[in-house]
Design an enzyme around this catalytic site. Structure first.
Site, PDB file in Angstrom:
ATOM      1  CB  CYS A  23      -0.932   0.006   1.204  1.00  0.00           C
ATOM      2  SG  CYS A  23      -0.067   0.098   2.783  1.00  0.00           S
ATOM      3  CB  CYS A  26       4.517  -0.374   1.746  1.00  0.00           C
ATOM      4  SG  CYS A  26       3.494  -1.536   2.669  1.00  0.00           S
ATOM      5  CB  CYS A  90      49.274  -8.601  -9.952  1.00  0.00           C
ATOM      6  SG  CYS A  90      48.822  -7.135 -10.907  1.00  0.00           S
ATOM      7  CB  CYS A  93      44.733  -7.955 -12.786  1.00  0.00           C
ATOM      8  SG  CYS A  93      46.288  -7.739 -13.664  1.00  0.00           S
ATOM      9  CG  ASP A 499      10.887  27.057 -34.821  1.00  0.00           C
ATOM     10  OD1 ASP A 499      11.213  28.220 -35.098  1.00  0.00           O
ATOM     11  OD2 ASP A 499      11.370  26.051 -35.387  1.00  0.00           O
ATOM     12  CG  ASP A 709      13.201  26.259 -31.767  1.00  0.00           C
ATOM     13  OD1 ASP A 709      13.015  27.467 -31.967  1.00  0.00           O
ATOM     14  OD2 ASP A 709      13.137  25.394 -32.657  1.00  0.00           O
TER      15      ASP A 709
END
Length: 836
Positions: A23, A26, A90, A93, A499, A709
């Protein structure tokens, strides 16, 4: 719900699916929990789509957002995905791969194991695919392959009733089968048949309904209590427990006595009806999201890519910009790109709403998701993944559907106090009836009816379901509404400002007249083309096209300088030339002489006039001499007149804004039936005109397509951009018309009005339902079973009412015969030579 904006640099938006909300109370709890998280700017929770949209600072992780939702007592569905990673050497990485995975939106956590060369990522349910994870690893410089056996571990609890559509249906069926024997005696009684199940059998039938199928209400209600708030589940669990407990008390008290009063049927049937209502509500809510699913279904899973060794079919996630994609007849186009080879027609209906296929040939742009008709196309990929037009459309629709309309704030305030008020009314009902009648059973049953009939669900669903249905159906017809605010504001529009170029007209003017003072049209075109050679303005292209058609070679230009809103100047063959409008000529003091009559005639015919002048330098200073004039014509869009007519039918005033001369602007404006025309205005003045209209009391929509515009689009109450225009215009607008068709403006306003009407209808019925139902229950006019049925179907009725919007269609375009006059007036009449 908002709080002061985050001041820690960049922000981003995280969308999180939320399970367990029942609801509007919540939704309010989740919002409150998210806003308490440090670094959260805004949080919007949508009950209808069961998701939260959170704007956070760059320091907030998805994991922190997920934790906040879970601490509020709700679940966030996640999936765990595994990848085989190669190339790791390594610890650095490992860090790079984890960072690459965490950078993906939707990844909650990522862990890379150097020893096993594998990666595991936890992602928000359905937000990221394995192929997307693999692609991110590859971009980081490492190899990534899908494991031989892909295992997806969902954090959802699929076993409980109500967690899915199938689970909800099973729960309803089982509850109905167990409740039916309990309610049969009530159904037989009006026919004079008195029969009742033994109390112990009623207990056996009601107990699994109450504590197994109804367990979801206890769990959600307990979560609400822990958060010191309330929700619908709390009301249902308290009410049904009271009826069940009273029945157990009477069973113990009257053990073995025939005809003892039991109320097991009330508790069992209430839970059954609420489960039925939630199932029907879920089905209806899924229908409101059909637009998103339909758009997502347009994404092909693979594509055929042309390689030196032949065509290969690869996953869509592996395609990169620059790949050449082969699309066979009948296939969906998988990427955005440019046609390199082939001729065909493309069906873009699901993207733009255009019902007719569009012709495509080499050099044309195509959009991923469209269907290729009869020809074989070779496409150069220009956009993939989240950068495609389809992906942007999906994000736009998702954002609009997840957003919260301003009118929802009233609902949030009501929902925040709804459950405590209902519980207080139920307690007063219990006390009042007990004191008045002395019958504790009647008092409890009336209090149960109050608890059960009160439904905050309908309030929470009233707005989002209407917005989802409205924005979804609009998207199907090429009207993309960016957010709920634009949708809500559009219903009140009283004035639409257009426009002209590219919006009401096609935006590809052609040279209609070239009149030189010395009758040398070729020289006039040669010099004008030189000045315009570096310009991208549509009028410049018309000049260059005309010069090219006559085989005229333009000399190089130097010191080119644009004069915004007026024209352009450049040095050509040692002579300073200025090409511009009448205003510029007046500023420069140029004598228009005998060409003024020609210009007036062209302007009266709806043409745009530009002048070319050359500077003469002497000991008396710099003087400008007229070289000639150029007249341009632009064709009006086919349905522009019908668009204006449709707006007038809606009671909306129309305005046209153009930088063209007054004669040209008025000729087109009058032909289209526009109410007010503002001509010869600079780009910056468009925003001022919009502001003036607003000051006069109008609610203004601005319709445009160009960069110039954008200020006016932003200044208007609602900006409406043509997708055929620039990205800047679309970003500044709240609504985008995918077909660039002015007739869709009336459609956008119409669907906004209808959606807002549905919101008001839903809120009215949701409020009235509770305002009428709760007093009736309190005064003993409703049995708990009737109250339960009413509560169950209140939410269903609200969602069903919103779904009626799916039947909406925009008005048909104008008829061809109605456009004949406008089209003829707009057609350019090419004038060659010096016509007097």
């Amino acid at each position: 719900m908002n709080k002061p904006s985050v001041q820690s640099g960049e922000t981003r938006t995280i969308r999180v699916p939320v399970q367990g909300m029942t609801c509007s109370s919540c939704a309010g709890r989740v919002e409150k929990a998210l806003l308490h998280l440090e670094g959260v700017d805004t949080a919007t929770v949508n009950l209808a789509v069961e998701s939260a949209q959170v704007r956070v600072s760059s320091t907030v992780t998805a994991a922190e957002v997920v934790d906040a939702v879970r601490q509020a007592g709700y679940e966030v569905p996640t999936e765990t995905m595994d990848l085989d990673v190669s190339g790791l050497s390594c610890a650095s990485c490992v860090g790079r791969v984890e960072k690459a995975l965490l950078a993906l939106e939707g990844v909650v956590s990522a862990s890379v194991n150097l020893a096993t060369e594998s990666a595991r990522a936890t992602v928000l349910g359905g937000s990221v695919s394995l192929n997307e994870l693999a692609q991110a690893v590859r971009k980081a410089g490492y190899g990534a392959e899908l494991p031989a056996s892909v295992q997806l571990q969902s954090s959802r609890d699929e076993g409980r009733p109500g967690s899915s559509a199938d689970g909800e249906r099973r729960a309803v069926i089982i509850a109905a089968l167990l409740s039916l024997p309990l309610i049969v005696p009530m159904l037989l009684e009006p026919f004079g048949l008195h029969w009742m199940l033994p109390g112990w059998l009623q207990l056996l039938l009601a107990t699994p309904v109450q504590f197994w199928l109804g367990a979801r209400f206890y769990r959600a209600g307990w979560s609400a209590l822990k958060a010191r708030t309330g929700n619908m589940d709390l009301l249902v669990s308290i009410g049904t427990t009271a009826a069940y407990g009273l029945s157990v008390f009477e069973l113990v008290r009257h053990a073995g006595e025939p005809g003892a009063p039991y109320y097991f049927e009330a508790s069992a049937v209430i839970i059954t009806l609420v489960l039925l209502g939630k199932w029907l509500e879920g089905r209806a809510k899924r229908q409101t999201a059909e637009a998103i699913r339909a758009l997502q279904a347009l994404r092909p899973s693979s594509a055929r890519v042309r390689r030196p060794d032949g065509d290969r079919e690869i996953p869509i996630e592996d395609i990169v910009v620059g790949d050449h994609v082969v699309v066979r007849p009948g296939e969906r186009i998988p990427v955005d790109g440019k046609v390199l080879q082939g001729d065909s027609h493309v069906d873009e209906a699901m993207l733009t709403g255009e019902s007719l296929p569009v012709s495509k040939q080499a050099g044309d742009m195509v959009t991923g998701g469209a269907i290729n008709a009869e020809g074989l196309l070779l496409i150069d990929t220009t956009a993939v993944g989240t950068e495609t037009a389809l992906a942007r459309i999906i994000r736009l629709v998702e954002d609009a559907q997840a957003a919260k309309a301003p009118i929802q704030r009233l609902v949030d305030k009501v929902s925040a106090v709804f459950v405590p008020v209902v519980i207080a009314i139920a307690l007063l009902t219990l006390a009042g009836w007990w004191i008045y009648s002395g019958d504790v059973q009647t008092a409890i049953l009336n209090a149960v009816a109050v608890l059960v009939i009160a439904c905050p669900c309908a309030l929470g669903l009233a707005t989002p379901t209407a917005i989802m249905a409205g924005t979804g159906v609009a998207a199907q017809y090429g009207i993309l509404i960016k957010d709920a605010i634009a949708l809500e504001q559009a219903h009140g529009i009283t004035t639409v400002a257009f426009d002209k170029t590219g919006t009401l007209t096609i935006g590809k003017p052609s040279l209609a007249a070239a009149i030189a003072t010395d009758a040398d049209q070729g020289e006039l075109l040669r010099l004008a083309a030189a000045v315009q050679s570096g310009s991208e303005h549509p009028l410049a292209q018309a000049v260059l096209d005309a010069a090219s058609a006559q085989g005229i070679q333009a000399p190089p230009a130097e010191q080119v300088r644009a004069l915004p809103g007026r024209g352009i100047e450049a040095r050509v063959e040692g002579k300073m030339l200025t090409l511009g409008n009448t205003r510029l000529m007046d500023e420069l003091g140029v004598d228009l002489g005998r060409l003024a009559d020609d210009a007036h005639a062209l302007q009266q015919a709806g043409k745009t006039v530009s002048w070319l002048a050359a500077a003469d330098t002497s000991e008396h200073g710099r003087a400008m001499t007229l070289v000639g004039l150029l007249g341009f014509g632009d064709q009006v869009k086919p349905h522009a007149k019908q668009a204006i007519h449709s707006l007038h039918e809606l009671g909306i005033k129309t305005v046209m804004l153009t930088g063209d001369n007054k004669g040209s602007g008025e000729a087109i404006g009058k032909a289209l039936g526009i109410d007010e025309i503002f001509a010869e205005i600079l780009p910056a003045d468009k925003a001022d005109v919009v502001a003036k209209l607003k000051r006069d009391g109008a609610v203004v929509a601005m319709v445009g397509d160009g960069i110039n515009d954008a200020p006016a689009l932003a200044a208007a109450d609602v900006g409406i951009a043509m997708a055929t225009g620039t990205d800047v215009a679309m970003h500044a607008a709240g609504i985008t018309l995918m077909r660039g068709e002015p007739a869709l403006v009336a459609g956008a306003i119409d669907i906004s009005r209808r959606t807002y009407q549905k919101i008001r209808q839903n809120l009215f019925w949701a409020f009235i339902y509770n305002v009428v139902g709760i007093p009736l229950a309190a005064f003993g006019y409703l049995s708990p079973i009737i109250a339960g049925a009413a509560m169950a179907f209140s939410s269903v009725s609200v969602v069903s009412n919103a779904l009626l919007l799916k039947r909406w269609k925009p008005a048909e375009g104008g008829k061809a015969e109605a456009l004949t006059t406008v089209d003829k007036a707009a057609q350019p009449v090419v004038t060659t030579g010096a016509q007097r």
